[in-house]
Design a protein around this motif. Sequence first.
Motif, PDB file in Angstrom:
ATOM      1  N   VAL A 123      62.416 -29.179  -2.910  1.00  0.00           N
ATOM      2  CA  VAL A 123      61.289 -30.038  -2.511  1.00  0.00           C
ATOM      3  C   VAL A 123      60.552 -29.450  -1.317  1.00  0.00           C
ATOM      4  O   VAL A 123      59.316 -29.431  -1.280  1.00  0.00           O
ATOM      5  CB  VAL A 123      61.790 -31.468  -2.188  1.00  0.00           C
ATOM      6  CG1 VAL A 123      60.677 -32.302  -1.546  1.00  0.00           C
ATOM      7  CG2 VAL A 123      62.308 -32.146  -3.444  1.00  0.00           C
TER       8      VAL A 123
ATOM      9  N   ARG B 127      56.621 -28.395  -0.902  1.00  0.00           N
ATOM     10  CA  ARG B 127      55.790 -28.915   0.188  1.00  0.00           C
ATOM     11  C   ARG B 127      55.024 -27.796   0.874  1.00  0.00           C
ATOM     12  O   ARG B 127      53.828 -27.918   1.167  1.00  0.00           O
ATOM     13  CB  ARG B 127      56.663 -29.665   1.207  1.00  0.00           C
ATOM     14  CG  ARG B 127      55.874 -30.246   2.379  1.00  0.00           C
ATOM     15  CD  ARG B 127      56.797 -30.783   3.448  1.00  0.00           C
ATOM     16  NE  ARG B 127      57.655 -29.740   4.000  1.00  0.00           N
ATOM     17  CZ  ARG B 127      57.254 -28.824   4.873  1.00  0.00           C
ATOM     18  NH1 ARG B 127      55.993 -28.799   5.298  1.00  0.00           N
ATOM     19  NH2 ARG B 127      58.101 -27.914   5.319  1.00  0.00           N
TER      20      ARG B 127
ATOM     21  N   ILE C  32      55.455 -34.969   3.576  1.00  0.00           N
ATOM     22  CA  ILE C  32      56.423 -35.939   3.071  1.00  0.00           C
ATOM     23  C   ILE C  32      56.282 -37.220   3.885  1.00  0.00           C
ATOM     24  O   ILE C  32      56.468 -37.217   5.111  1.00  0.00           O
ATOM     25  CB  ILE C  32      57.868 -35.410   3.181  1.00  0.00           C
ATOM     26  CG1 ILE C  32      58.031 -34.091   2.421  1.00  0.00           C
ATOM     27  CG2 ILE C  32      58.851 -36.460   2.666  1.00  0.00           C
ATOM     28  CD1 ILE C  32      57.858 -34.194   0.941  1.00  0.00           C
TER      29      ILE C  32
ATOM     30  N   VAL D  69      64.506 -34.975   1.107  1.00  0.00           N
ATOM     31  CA  VAL D  69      63.952 -33.667   0.746  1.00  0.00           C
ATOM     32  C   VAL D  69      65.035 -32.661   0.367  1.00  0.00           C
ATOM     33  O   VAL D  69      64.725 -31.546  -0.078  1.00  0.00           O
ATOM     34  CB  VAL D  69      63.111 -33.078   1.911  1.00  0.00           C
ATOM     35  CG1 VAL D  69      61.903 -33.943   2.176  1.00  0.00           C
ATOM     36  CG2 VAL D  69      63.964 -32.907   3.169  1.00  0.00           C
TER      37      VAL D  69
ATOM     38  N   LEU E 101      59.144 -34.038 -10.860  1.00  0.00           N
ATOM     39  CA  LEU E 101      57.942 -34.087 -10.037  1.00  0.00           C
ATOM     40  C   LEU E 101      56.865 -34.770 -10.865  1.00  0.00           C
ATOM     41  O   LEU E 101      56.657 -34.425 -12.026  1.00  0.00           O
ATOM     42  CB  LEU E 101      57.523 -32.669  -9.650  1.00  0.00           C
ATOM     43  CG  LEU E 101      56.243 -32.431  -8.846  1.00  0.00           C
ATOM     44  CD1 LEU E 101      56.308 -31.053  -8.183  1.00  0.00           C
ATOM     45  CD2 LEU E 101      54.971 -32.512  -9.679  1.00  0.00           C
TER      46      LEU E 101
ATOM     47  N   LEU F  79      60.014 -36.943  -7.293  1.00  0.00           N
ATOM     48  CA  LEU F  79      59.019 -36.534  -6.308  1.00  0.00           C
ATOM     49  C   LEU F  79      57.645 -36.945  -6.806  1.00  0.00           C
ATOM     50  O   LEU F  79      57.180 -36.456  -7.835  1.00  0.00           O
ATOM     51  CB  LEU F  79      59.068 -35.018  -6.088  1.00  0.00           C
ATOM     52  CG  LEU F  79      57.955 -34.423  -5.198  1.00  0.00           C
ATOM     53  CD1 LEU F  79      58.022 -35.012  -3.792  1.00  0.00           C
ATOM     54  CD2 LEU F  79      58.070 -32.898  -5.154  1.00  0.00           C
TER      55      LEU F  79
ATOM     56  N   THR G 228      60.894 -39.638  -3.479  1.00  0.00           N
ATOM     57  CA  THR G 228      60.242 -38.909  -2.396  1.00  0.00           C
ATOM     58  C   THR G 228      58.741 -38.903  -2.662  1.00  0.00           C
ATOM     59  O   THR G 228      58.314 -38.648  -3.794  1.00  0.00           O
ATOM     60  CB  THR G 228      60.761 -37.458  -2.324  1.00  0.00           C
ATOM     61  OG1 THR G 228      62.180 -37.484  -2.160  1.00  0.00           O
ATOM     62  CG2 THR G 228      60.119 -36.696  -1.174  1.00  0.00           C
TER      63      THR G 228
END
Length: 460
Positions: free
Chosen positions: A6, A10, A17, A22, A43, A64, A82
């Motif tokens: 993750v 990012r 975030i 994470v 995701l 995510l 997340t």
Amino acid sequence: MKPIAVNEIRKVLGGKIISGPVNWKVEDAIYYKRHDHMRRNSLLFTSRGDEINWVAIDKKGPSLVITDKSSINLKEVLPNTTVMQVTSLVQAYWKFIEFYRNQFQIPVVTITGTCGKTTTKDMIRHMLSAKWNVHASVSSKNEPRRSLPYLMGINDHTQAAVFEHGLGNSGNIKHQCMIYQPTIGIITNIGVHHLDGCVNLEGYIKAKAEIIGGIKDGGTLILNADDQNSKKLRLDGFKGKIVYFGTDAKADIRASRITYGVGGMDFILHIDRKEYSAYVPGYGEHQVSNALAALAAVNEMGVDIKFAISRLKTYENMDRHLEFSKGINGSTIIDDTWTNNPTSVEAALKVLDSLGKGKNVILILGDINRLGNFEKKYHREIGSMVAKRNIHTLITIGKKAEEIARQAMRDGSNANIRIFESVRDIGNRLDHLFDDHSLVLIKGPMSSRGMIDFAKSLKK
């Protein structure tokens, strides 16, 4: 998918975030609108208009969510989810695709064309899969919305990938190429189809040509030297290698002495100034053309040509691709209900020319869709093609296909012509036409369940 941390995502996307853990890795990437098919460690790209079901997402967590919404009610976000906020979802989407695709330095082949895409793709996969781990699109499921999931199917074990392009409208192939970034692009042929989305033939050719600009720098473009519309493609801006296949003497990979064999086509393959005896299952010169395109691709990938030829012999044709079966009253049924367009109809008629000699030839044709304002023109052209041939019985099914029958009549066809508005009108009215001397070709659109079921009913 190759698992990606993750925090790495990012950094790539320049995101922030705003909620959730994470310390885990993403193992799939999808559009939020397909979240019903999501699995754990996914995701999800969520647009500003999406009403997010946080409970459903959290149940499949860790998840995510990537969003460019300016405000998120973090009280609704559950512990397994997340949330990463980005400035632009569109930019984040393409950054992620570019990043993920560049993880893999493997040959990626994409294929377009009016006919032969799926067959050529499956031939390539079959030839490679004896020694390589190959990822490929499924059947002819080639819609643009499937491109991201197909890309995510590539992982560290993948040694080559083969995808076909769907074309409904101009821009579709360009979009898919931006996702796949092919190293090898193939145009099998350019006939007539999807004119409703491309306005006219010129627009259709231009839409097919989008693959040319979509091939990665230094890649290879494989073209049909025998195809007249392919000769209209503008190639001056292409900087890679161009390979031609066909029967034309100038083709780089060429077939000669093409003959009908047992269950398929025999031919002599010419490549690199050498000759090889070759065989491809499935009838018709168009099948040889598909084989040449596939052989050209695997040759570019470094596969030994003798090995490729031996693998080609064991290729199994797809269902409803000029599929031969015993049928009603001892007749022979040729089921070609996979797709229907003027190019594929002409190819099927050529097969009848060779195999129908001395037979009671019965031709059953359904509507051809997606021809826009040119529907009547191309149905009538098929009627003229039929009139020139020794067809005993012509049966048309559908209001559009009726134009085929009317034109055949105008052109003086000797066929016994029957016109039906739908399959439901037929019943057993045609049964008396079939006997052990009958060769029956049935061709209709893959979208017509009625035509497909009718073909099944004719088979023994």
